[in-house]
Scaffold this active site. Structure first.
Site, short mmCIF file in Angstrom:
data_model
loop_
_atom_site.label_atom_id
_atom_site.label_comp_id
_atom_site.label_asym_id
_atom_site.label_seq_id
_atom_site.Cartn_x
_atom_site.Cartn_y
_atom_site.Cartn_z
CG HIS A 57 -1.95 1.05 1.23
ND1 HIS A 57 -1.95 2.03 2.18
CD2 HIS A 57 -3.01 1.31 0.42
CE1 HIS A 57 -2.96 2.85 1.95
NE2 HIS A 57 -3.62 2.43 0.89
CG ASP A 88 -6.96 3.82 -0.17
OD1 ASP A 88 -5.72 3.72 -0.03
OD2 ASP A 88 -7.58 4.87 0.09
#
Length: 152
Positions: free
Chosen positions: A75, A126
């Site tokens: 991420h 996300d």
């Protein structure tokens, strides 16, 4: 002017000047929090994932300690790639600030078509992290690690 009114007015002005120096809250992190809650019901993302492993939260060093920490590392890398995109380079379009639209239904998350290029990129970062989190085990012993010794 009444001295009491002047004192109150001065306090309000000082408060407003102080508030103007407070940085804006990361809007996207709030959306990311809701995304995780949507797909992992009962989770408390800010509490559960902040200070987890070497990459979840503010840490960005060393080798991931487990699969969940690897999700956070991926991420972080995705956010770094987003910052390299011309449309995501300004402060308001940075990965921590950029708002985007998405829908969550029955645990399935979809980034909406009305997002601009930057919003779509960050939403997909996300979304991918959320999918990764949902499949990774949570190991309590990796919460609040001593980063100096474990994340080299």
């Amino acid at each position: 002017m009444n001295p009491a009114h002047l004192l109150v007015l001065s306090a309000v002005c000082v408060s407003l000047l102080g508030a103007s120096s407070i940085p804006p809250q990361p809007l996207n992190l709030l959306q990311f929090n809701y995304m995780i809650q949507c797909t992992i019901p009962g989770s408390r993302p800010f509490l559960d994932y902040m200070d987890y492993g070497c990459y979840c939260g503010t840490g960005v060093a060393g080798h991931p300690v487990d699969e969940l920490d690897r999700c956070c590392q991926t991420h972080d890398l995705c956010y770094s790639k987003a910052e390299e995109q011309p449309k995501c380079s300004s402060l308001l379009n940075s990965p921590l600030m950029k708002k985007y639209s998405y829908t969550c239904s029955g645990g399935t998350l979809t980034c909406n078509d009305d997002n601009d290029e930057c919003g779509a990129f960050i939403c997909n970062c996300d979304r991918a992290a959320r999918i990764c989190f949902a499949g990774a085990p949570y190991n309590k012993e990796n919460k609040e690690l001593d980063i100096a010794t474990r994340c080299q």
